[in-house]
Every structure is written in C-alpha cells, then in structure tokens.
Design a protein around this motif. Structure first.
Motif, PDB file in Angstrom:
ATOM      1  N   VAL A   1      43.904  57.499  33.787  1.00 34.53           N
ATOM      2  CA  VAL A   1      44.693  56.306  33.484  1.00 34.53           C
ATOM      3  C   VAL A   1      44.428  55.897  32.042  1.00 34.53           C
ATOM      4  O   VAL A   1      43.333  56.099  31.516  1.00 34.53           O
ATOM      5  CB  VAL A   1      44.371  55.140  34.444  1.00 34.53           C
ATOM      6  CG1 VAL A   1      44.839  55.451  35.856  1.00 34.53           C
ATOM      7  CG2 VAL A   1      42.899  54.799  34.435  1.00 34.53           C
ATOM      8  N   SER A   2      45.452  55.327  31.402  1.00 37.23           N
ATOM      9  CA  SER A   2      45.311  54.933  29.997  1.00 37.23           C
ATOM     10  C   SER A   2      44.463  53.678  29.837  1.00 37.23           C
ATOM     11  O   SER A   2      43.918  53.434  28.764  1.00 37.23           O
ATOM     12  CB  SER A   2      46.690  54.720  29.365  1.00 37.23           C
ATOM     13  OG  SER A   2      47.391  53.672  30.025  1.00 37.23           O
ATOM     14  N   GLN A   3      44.376  52.863  30.897  1.00 34.02           N
ATOM     15  CA  GLN A   3      43.578  51.639  30.855  1.00 34.02           C
ATOM     16  C   GLN A   3      42.835  51.492  32.174  1.00 34.02           C
ATOM     17  O   GLN A   3      43.432  51.621  33.230  1.00 34.02           O
ATOM     18  CB  GLN A   3      44.477  50.414  30.683  1.00 34.02           C
ATOM     19  CG  GLN A   3      45.329  50.418  29.449  1.00 34.02           C
ATOM     20  CD  GLN A   3      46.315  49.270  29.495  1.00 34.02           C
ATOM     21  OE1 GLN A   3      45.917  48.120  29.698  1.00 34.02           O
ATOM     22  NE2 GLN A   3      47.585  49.564  29.324  1.00 34.02           N
ATOM     23  N   ARG A   4      41.567  51.168  32.092  1.00 32.36           N
ATOM     24  CA  ARG A   4      40.782  50.950  33.312  1.00 32.36           C
ATOM     25  C   ARG A   4      40.706  49.472  33.670  1.00 32.36           C
ATOM     26  O   ARG A   4      40.297  49.123  34.768  1.00 32.36           O
ATOM     27  CB  ARG A   4      39.385  51.525  33.151  1.00 32.36           C
ATOM     28  CG  ARG A   4      39.417  53.037  33.039  1.00 32.36           C
ATOM     29  CD  ARG A   4      38.289  53.621  33.846  1.00 32.36           C
ATOM     30  NE  ARG A   4      38.355  55.070  33.828  1.00 32.36           N
ATOM     31  CZ  ARG A   4      38.714  55.779  34.882  1.00 32.36           C
ATOM     32  NH1 ARG A   4      39.041  55.194  35.988  1.00 32.36           N
ATOM     33  NH2 ARG A   4      38.740  57.087  34.817  1.00 32.36           N
ATOM     34  N   THR A   5      41.097  48.608  32.729  1.00 33.32           N
ATOM     35  CA  THR A   5      41.128  47.168  32.969  1.00 33.32           C
ATOM     36  C   THR A   5      42.477  46.640  32.510  1.00 33.32           C
ATOM     37  O   THR A   5      42.912  46.941  31.393  1.00 33.32           O
ATOM     38  CB  THR A   5      40.008  46.447  32.195  1.00 33.32           C
ATOM     39  OG1 THR A   5      38.744  47.030  32.558  1.00 33.32           O
ATOM     40  CG2 THR A   5      39.984  44.969  32.491  1.00 33.32           C
ATOM     41  N   VAL A   6      43.139  45.858  33.375  1.00 31.53           N
ATOM     42  CA  VAL A   6      44.437  45.268  33.033  1.00 31.53           C
ATOM     43  C   VAL A   6      44.472  43.812  33.481  1.00 31.53           C
ATOM     44  O   VAL A   6      43.676  43.387  34.324  1.00 31.53           O
ATOM     45  CB  VAL A   6      45.623  46.044  33.673  1.00 31.53           C
ATOM     46  CG1 VAL A   6      45.700  47.452  33.145  1.00 31.53           C
ATOM     47  CG2 VAL A   6      45.549  46.040  35.174  1.00 31.53           C
ATOM     48  N   GLN A   7      45.393  43.072  32.910  1.00 35.31           N
ATOM     49  CA  GLN A   7      45.584  41.673  33.284  1.00 35.31           C
ATOM     50  C   GLN A   7      46.421  41.592  34.554  1.00 35.31           C
ATOM     51  O   GLN A   7      47.296  42.415  34.786  1.00 35.31           O
ATOM     52  CB  GLN A   7      46.275  40.905  32.157  1.00 35.31           C
ATOM     53  CG  GLN A   7      45.449  40.782  30.894  1.00 35.31           C
ATOM     54  CD  GLN A   7      44.167  40.011  31.138  1.00 35.31           C
ATOM     55  OE1 GLN A   7      44.169  38.936  31.732  1.00 35.31           O
ATOM     56  NE2 GLN A   7      43.049  40.558  30.696  1.00 35.31           N
ATOM     57  N   ALA A   8      46.148  40.576  35.371  1.00 34.97           N
ATOM     58  CA  ALA A   8      46.908  40.356  36.598  1.00 34.97           C
ATOM     59  C   ALA A   8      48.369  40.079  36.269  1.00 34.97           C
ATOM     60  O   ALA A   8      48.707  39.642  35.173  1.00 34.97           O
ATOM     61  CB  ALA A   8      46.311  39.184  37.371  1.00 34.97           C
ATOM     62  N   GLY A   9      49.230  40.366  37.234  1.00 34.72           N
ATOM     63  CA  GLY A   9      50.661  40.129  37.073  1.00 34.72           C
ATOM     64  C   GLY A   9      51.436  41.417  37.260  1.00 34.72           C
ATOM     65  O   GLY A   9      50.986  42.348  37.928  1.00 34.72           O
ATOM     66  N   SER A  10      52.602  41.471  36.645  1.00 33.82           N
ATOM     67  CA  SER A  10      53.464  42.637  36.774  1.00 33.82           C
ATOM     68  C   SER A  10      52.918  43.806  35.955  1.00 33.82           C
ATOM     69  O   SER A  10      52.669  43.670  34.759  1.00 33.82           O
ATOM     70  CB  SER A  10      54.878  42.291  36.294  1.00 33.82           C
ATOM     71  OG  SER A  10      55.717  43.411  36.418  1.00 33.82           O
ATOM     72  N   VAL A  11      52.718  44.928  36.621  1.00 38.35           N
ATOM     73  CA  VAL A  11      52.198  46.132  35.969  1.00 38.35           C
ATOM     74  C   VAL A  11      53.083  47.307  36.371  1.00 38.35           C
ATOM     75  O   VAL A  11      53.486  47.425  37.530  1.00 38.35           O
ATOM     76  CB  VAL A  11      50.738  46.417  36.381  1.00 38.35           C
ATOM     77  CG1 VAL A  11      50.244  47.735  35.813  1.00 38.35           C
ATOM     78  CG2 VAL A  11      49.839  45.274  35.944  1.00 38.35           C
ATOM     79  N   VAL A  12      53.387  48.150  35.398  1.00 35.46           N
ATOM     80  CA  VAL A  12      54.141  49.369  35.663  1.00 35.46           C
ATOM     81  C   VAL A  12      53.194  50.551  35.485  1.00 35.46           C
ATOM     82  O   VAL A  12      52.604  50.727  34.420  1.00 35.46           O
ATOM     83  CB  VAL A  12      55.337  49.526  34.695  1.00 35.46           C
ATOM     84  CG1 VAL A  12      56.039  50.858  34.903  1.00 35.46           C
ATOM     85  CG2 VAL A  12      56.309  48.372  34.860  1.00 35.46           C
TER      86      VAL A  12
END
Length: 144
Positions: free
Chosen positions: A47-58
């Motif tokens: 995966v390109s990111q192991r941490t993301v912000q909550a909400g809509s993610v594609v």
C-alpha cells in the motif's frame, strides 16, 4: 461518421458532446477523495500509505498477477484473523460485520477502485483466494 450528416444541426452538438463524455468515462477512473494505491501480486500486497485520515478513501487496486486477486478491507481489533477449517483462507463469515468493502477477483493487469468510508481504527486489506492470505497477501492500514 457519415450518419452525422443526417442529423439536424441542432442535435449534432448534443450527440458529439455525449460521445465525448462517454469516451472519457470509459478510460478514466473516478478518484475524488483520498487515494491509497494498492498493488497485488503473488503473494504480496503493498500500500502507498499505512496511515490515512478517516472519511472517504479510495483504494486503487492494481493486480500485477500472474493470477486473479480479490481485495477485502476489514476493520479489525486483532491482527490475527479467524481462519476457516481449511487453515488457508480467512473466515469471511466470522468477519462479516467487520468487512467495509470488497473487490471481487480481478484479472492480471487490471486496475480497479474501491471507495469506502473509514472510521478511526485498524484495518487489514487481504486477498482470500485459496492460499493467498497464508502466502502473505495482507497489508495493515491505520485510520486516524
């Protein structure tokens, strides 16, 4: 394009505009929102990111093959997932309430997108094709 000469002049712009929009939609993927690139190959998911912000993610999933791969996204508390009696695949039945999205098996060299709403927590992305999960096809993502 000879059929275009047969159309009334007032209809021609609408027909051409519709065909341009249809053509663009056929080649582009929808990507509004946060995009996390996912690459699947035997027997690995990155995966390109192991941490993301909550909400809509594609999750933009690229299958590098050589086999078909699916993508399942589940919000889990434990890092160890429940297995079926075969000992090689995850029990999706036991995870049913935790699964937030799924891409059915896709062919090699395909690029597909999965849009999900993520709450803060720990998520695992995995392929549950026979033996793939146990072969290492999983990635963990933290949502803040």
């Amino acid at each position: 394009m000879d059929f275009l000469r047969l159309l009334p002049a007032r209809v021609l712009p609408a027909v051409l505009g519709a065909s341009l929009v249809a053509g663009c939609g056929a080649t582009q993927l929808a990507t509004p929102g946060r995009v996390v690139d996912v690459t699947e190959r035997d027997f690995q998911i990155t995966v390109s990111q192991r941490t993301v912000q909550a909400g809509s993610v594609v999750f933009r999933d690229t299958n590098r093959g050589p086999d078909q791969h699916e993508l399942i996204v589940a919000r889990v508390r434990e890092t160890k997932l429940p297995l079926r009696s075969d000992g090689l695949t995850v029990s999706e039945e036991k995870l049913e309430k935790s699964i937030v999205g799924t891409l059915e098996p896709g062919p090699p060299n395909s690029v597909r997108e999965l849009r999900v709403q993520l709450k803060p927590g720990h998520y695992v992305l995995f392929c549950n094709m026979f033996g793939h999960f146990m072969g290492g096809m999983r990635a963990d993502v933290v949502v803040r």
